[in-house]
Design a protein around this motif. Structure first.
Motif, PDB file in Angstrom:
ATOM      1  N   ARG A   1      -2.108   0.138   8.989  1.00 32.01           N
ATOM      2  CA  ARG A   1      -2.135   1.603   8.837  1.00 32.01           C
ATOM      3  C   ARG A   1      -0.860   2.246   9.380  1.00 32.01           C
ATOM      4  N   LEU A   2      -0.380   1.767  10.508  1.00 30.80           N
ATOM      5  CA  LEU A   2       0.835   2.339  11.088  1.00 30.80           C
ATOM      6  C   LEU A   2       2.056   2.076  10.210  1.00 30.80           C
ATOM      7  N   LEU A   3       2.193   0.847   9.725  1.00 29.97           N
ATOM      8  CA  LEU A   3       3.334   0.518   8.876  1.00 29.97           C
ATOM      9  C   LEU A   3       3.277   1.300   7.565  1.00 29.97           C
ATOM     10  N   ARG A   4       2.108   1.426   6.992  1.00 30.05           N
ATOM     11  CA  ARG A   4       1.966   2.185   5.753  1.00 30.05           C
ATOM     12  C   ARG A   4       2.383   3.644   5.947  1.00 30.05           C
ATOM     13  N   ALA A   5       1.916   4.268   7.037  1.00 32.89           N
ATOM     14  CA  ALA A   5       2.237   5.676   7.282  1.00 32.89           C
ATOM     15  C   ALA A   5       3.741   5.878   7.465  1.00 32.89           C
ATOM     16  N   ASP A   6       4.393   4.998   8.222  1.00 29.68           N
ATOM     17  CA  ASP A   6       5.832   5.135   8.447  1.00 29.68           C
ATOM     18  C   ASP A   6       6.626   4.893   7.170  1.00 29.68           C
ATOM     19  N   MET A   7       6.190   3.930   6.363  1.00 30.69           N
ATOM     20  CA  MET A   7       6.922   3.630   5.134  1.00 30.69           C
ATOM     21  C   MET A   7       6.783   4.761   4.112  1.00 30.69           C
ATOM     22  N   ILE A   8       5.611   5.370   4.022  1.00 31.87           N
ATOM     23  CA  ILE A   8       5.439   6.514   3.122  1.00 31.87           C
ATOM     24  C   ILE A   8       6.363   7.650   3.530  1.00 31.87           C
ATOM     25  N   GLN A   9       6.493   7.879   4.840  1.00 38.17           N
ATOM     26  CA  GLN A   9       7.383   8.939   5.327  1.00 38.17           C
ATOM     27  C   GLN A   9       8.840   8.616   5.020  1.00 38.17           C
ATOM     28  N   ASN A  10       9.247   7.357   5.218  1.00 37.20           N
ATOM     29  CA  ASN A  10      10.642   6.983   4.972  1.00 37.20           C
ATOM     30  C   ASN A  10      10.972   6.907   3.484  1.00 37.20           C
ATOM     31  N   LEU A  11       9.972   6.636   2.656  1.00 39.09           N
ATOM     32  CA  LEU A  11      10.216   6.609   1.210  1.00 39.09           C
ATOM     33  C   LEU A  11      10.562   7.987   0.655  1.00 39.09           C
TER      34      LEU A  11
ATOM     35  N   SER B   1       0.824  -1.209   0.000  1.00 38.36           N
ATOM     36  CA  SER B   1       0.000   0.000   0.000  1.00 38.36           C
ATOM     37  C   SER B   1       0.856   1.255   0.000  1.00 38.36           C
ATOM     38  N   ALA B   2       1.924   1.255   0.794  1.00 36.19           N
ATOM     39  CA  ALA B   2       2.813   2.424   0.831  1.00 36.19           C
ATOM     40  C   ALA B   2       3.538   2.607  -0.493  1.00 36.19           C
ATOM     41  N   TYR B   3       3.945   1.506  -1.111  1.00 36.68           N
ATOM     42  CA  TYR B   3       4.665   1.591  -2.385  1.00 36.68           C
ATOM     43  C   TYR B   3       3.754   2.087  -3.501  1.00 36.68           C
ATOM     44  N   GLN B   4       2.470   1.742  -3.455  1.00 39.89           N
ATOM     45  CA  GLN B   4       1.540   2.120  -4.519  1.00 39.89           C
ATOM     46  C   GLN B   4       0.897   3.488  -4.291  1.00 39.89           C
ATOM     47  N   ALA B   5       1.085   4.076  -3.125  1.00 45.51           N
ATOM     48  CA  ALA B   5       0.468   5.376  -2.832  1.00 45.51           C
ATOM     49  C   ALA B   5       0.946   6.440  -3.817  1.00 45.51           C
ATOM     50  N   GLY B   6       0.000   7.090  -4.468  1.00 47.43           N
ATOM     51  CA  GLY B   6       0.331   8.158  -5.410  1.00 47.43           C
ATOM     52  C   GLY B   6       0.731   7.695  -6.788  1.00 47.43           C
ATOM     53  N   ARG B   7       0.752   6.392  -7.050  1.00 50.96           N
ATOM     54  CA  ARG B   7       1.142   5.890  -8.366  1.00 50.96           C
ATOM     55  C   ARG B   7      -0.082   5.693  -9.251  1.00 50.96           C
ATOM     56  N   LYS B   8       0.136   5.778 -10.547  1.00 47.56           N
ATOM     57  CA  LYS B   8      -0.923   5.506 -11.500  1.00 47.56           C
ATOM     58  C   LYS B   8      -1.030   4.008 -11.713  1.00 47.56           C
ATOM     59  N   GLY B   9      -2.234   3.541 -11.934  1.00 50.87           N
ATOM     60  CA  GLY B   9      -2.431   2.118 -12.157  1.00 50.87           C
ATOM     61  C   GLY B   9      -3.837   1.834 -12.626  1.00 50.87           C
ATOM     62  N   ARG B  10      -4.071   0.638 -13.068  1.00 52.87           N
ATOM     63  CA  ARG B  10      -5.383   0.249 -13.548  1.00 52.87           C
ATOM     64  C   ARG B  10      -6.155  -0.437 -12.421  1.00 52.87           C
ATOM     65  N   GLY B  11      -7.423  -0.475 -12.577  1.00 56.23           N
ATOM     66  CA  GLY B  11      -8.251  -1.105 -11.564  1.00 56.23           C
ATOM     67  C   GLY B  11      -9.639  -0.517 -11.556  1.00 56.23           C
TER      68      GLY B  11
ATOM     69  N   ASN C   1      13.836  -1.680  -6.517  1.00 53.38           N
ATOM     70  CA  ASN C   1      12.801  -1.209  -5.597  1.00 53.38           C
ATOM     71  C   ASN C   1      12.578  -2.200  -4.452  1.00 53.38           C
ATOM     72  N   THR C   2      12.630  -3.489  -4.765  1.00 54.05           N
ATOM     73  CA  THR C   2      12.444  -4.502  -3.724  1.00 54.05           C
ATOM     74  C   THR C   2      13.541  -4.417  -2.670  1.00 54.05           C
ATOM     75  N   HIS C   3      14.790  -4.241  -3.119  1.00 49.12           N
ATOM     76  CA  HIS C   3      15.905  -4.134  -2.175  1.00 49.12           C
ATOM     77  C   HIS C   3      15.768  -2.889  -1.314  1.00 49.12           C
ATOM     78  N   ILE C   4      15.350  -1.793  -1.915  1.00 45.93           N
ATOM     79  CA  ILE C   4      15.196  -0.538  -1.161  1.00 45.93           C
ATOM     80  C   ILE C   4      14.083  -0.674  -0.128  1.00 45.93           C
ATOM     81  N   LEU C   5      12.960  -1.268  -0.539  1.00 46.82           N
ATOM     82  CA  LEU C   5      11.821  -1.391   0.370  1.00 46.82           C
ATOM     83  C   LEU C   5      12.141  -2.289   1.558  1.00 46.82           C
ATOM     84  N   LEU C   6      12.699  -3.459   1.278  1.00 46.18           N
ATOM     85  CA  LEU C   6      12.904  -4.447   2.331  1.00 46.18           C
ATOM     86  C   LEU C   6      14.159  -4.196   3.154  1.00 46.18           C
ATOM     87  N   ARG C   7      15.179  -3.632   2.540  1.00 50.67           N
ATOM     88  CA  ARG C   7      16.466  -3.484   3.220  1.00 50.67           C
ATOM     89  C   ARG C   7      16.621  -2.122   3.886  1.00 50.67           C
TER      90      ARG C   7
END
Length: 406
Positions: free
Chosen positions: A287-297, A160-170, A312-318
């Motif tokens: 919700r807490l993890l998403r908020a912190d990850m958006i801030q750190n991104l 959810s944090a990674y997809q926040a603000g991105r364009k996508g289909r759905g 992106n996977t290495h940046i997110l997880l590491r």
């Protein structure tokens, strides 16, 4: 055997945390925890002072030939108890002594004598025997529910944090609320089969919309989190009980089965209440993890990592996940008290006969001595767990230790 392995794993985790944080830092936090523990247990030990009754009650007890402060013993033993038994109970509990003497006797009984007292004074049942039978049920329920909550919340929070603000289909943003609303309407006016079928369709569409990516995936994940957060535990528990145990007989309400009955029987007896309690905790963690990850991104070190060509996977997880878990770890510790309340409800709904069910029964029977001891044990576990988490911060983020030492 399983309990021994879990205990060994827990002690190993404690050792690793103490090593990562440093012995000095760990001992400092442990000393503070012991001080808080003494203050909290002393406050709990004064509970009996509020059950002594008014002056007229004390005078009536004195006229009967028992101590003025014997109301807790009379309540525990029953009105038909003999004067000798009541006075023996008063002497054993030190009810005629001051608060400090009472606390000293109670602490000696718990710590040195390792005697938890009686669960029910009327039949002489020991509290230690009751806890040996009931405590593992609540402990396994708590452990499984937290594992389920973390398995669901961590991947969804990262995505959810990674997809926040991105364009996508759905699907459009209104599709998910509309689908849930239709489920509720069909559930009211339709039958169980139609509602279940439509719920499966909506769940499949929701999963597609979430995994399709983009801003809508983030919106739909947040909607599901808010929907779960708004449902009380007893409503979720009763709904699942009716759907899986009453209507479809997928889950048996025959009661808890220990590990000694076999792993299959054990999980069959506890999987549904664990899911209910886990789903109740999932939205908070997500919700807490998403908020912190958006801030750190949005931090500079992420831009530097991208400039170095890291995936992106290495940046997110590491680089992003680790500092984002500090708040999540905090809530894991603070959520223990809330989960105790939820466990009481879930145990009652699914007839697990754990510590929550016993606590309700002890209140109903006015067994204040047992309630006093259980509340103190829960408070001690809460304090020690949060102290362990406080030390765990330094293993996750060494800056916490640096700030504490400065």
């Amino acid at each position: 055997m399983i309990a021994i392995l879990v205990l060994i794993a827990f002690l190993g985790l404690c050792g690793w945390i103490a090593y990562a944080a440093g012995p000095k830092f760990a001992l400092k936090r442990l000393g503070g925890a012991l001080l808080v523990l003494v203050l909290v247990t002393f406050a709990v030990s004064t509970m009996l002072q509020f059950t002594n009754g008014d002056e007229s009650t004390k005078q009536a007890l004195e006229d009967l030939g028992v101590s003025r402060n014997s109301q807790p013993c009379v309540t525990a033993l029953g009105t038909g108890a003999s004067v000798e038994n009541v006075n023996a109970c008063v002497e054993d509990r030190g009810l005629d002594e001051n608060l400090f003497v009472q606390y000293g006797k109670w602490t000696k009984q718990l710590v040195i004598d390792r005697d938890l007292g009686l669960a029910f004074y009327k039949n002489g049942e020991k509290l230690s025997d009751t806890m040996k039978q009931r405590l593992p049920r609540t402990a396994w329920l708590f452990l499984y529910s937290q594992l389920i909550a973390l398995v669901l919340a961590v991947p969804l929070g990262i995505w959810s944090a990674y997809q926040a603000g991105r364009k996508g289909r759905g699907l459009p943003s209104w599709a998910m609320p509309a689908g849930v609303g239709l489920i509720l309407l069909i559930g009211i006016f339709g039958g169980f089969r139609i509602t279940t079928l439509f719920a499966i369709v909506v769940a499949a569409v929701a999963l597609y919309s979430i995994f399709a990516g983009g801003r809508l995936a983030d919106n739909n994940t947040n909607f599901l989190a808010f929907a779960l957060l708004s449902i009380p535990v007893f409503v979720l528990g009763e709904t699942f009980r009716y759907a899986f145990a009453v209507e479809r007989n997928v889950y048996s309400l025959s009661g808890y089965q220990p590990w000694s009955s076999g792993a299959a029987e054990h999980f069959k007896s506890i999987w549904l209440p664990a899911i209910v309690l886990g789903l109740a905790a999932t939205p908070v963690y997500l919700r807490l993890l998403r908020a912190d990850m958006i801030q750190n991104l949005q931090q500079d070190f992420v831009s530097v990592a991208k400039a170095k060509g890291m995936s992106n996977t290495h940046i997110l997880l590491r680089h992003v996940l680790r500092p984002s878990t500090v708040t999540l770890i905090t809530v894991l510790g603070l959520n223990i008290a809330q989960l105790v309340n939820g466990a009481i409800v879930v145990e009652f709904i699914y007839d697990l006969d754990g510590m929550g069910s016993y606590l309700i029964a002890a209140f109903a029977r006015r067994e204040f001595f047992a309630v006093q001891t259980i509340v103190a044990i829960v408070a001690a576990l809460f304090i020690l767990t949060n102290t362990l988490i406080d030390v765990l911060y330094t293993a996750v983020d060494p800056r916490v230790k640096a700030d504490a030492d400065s």
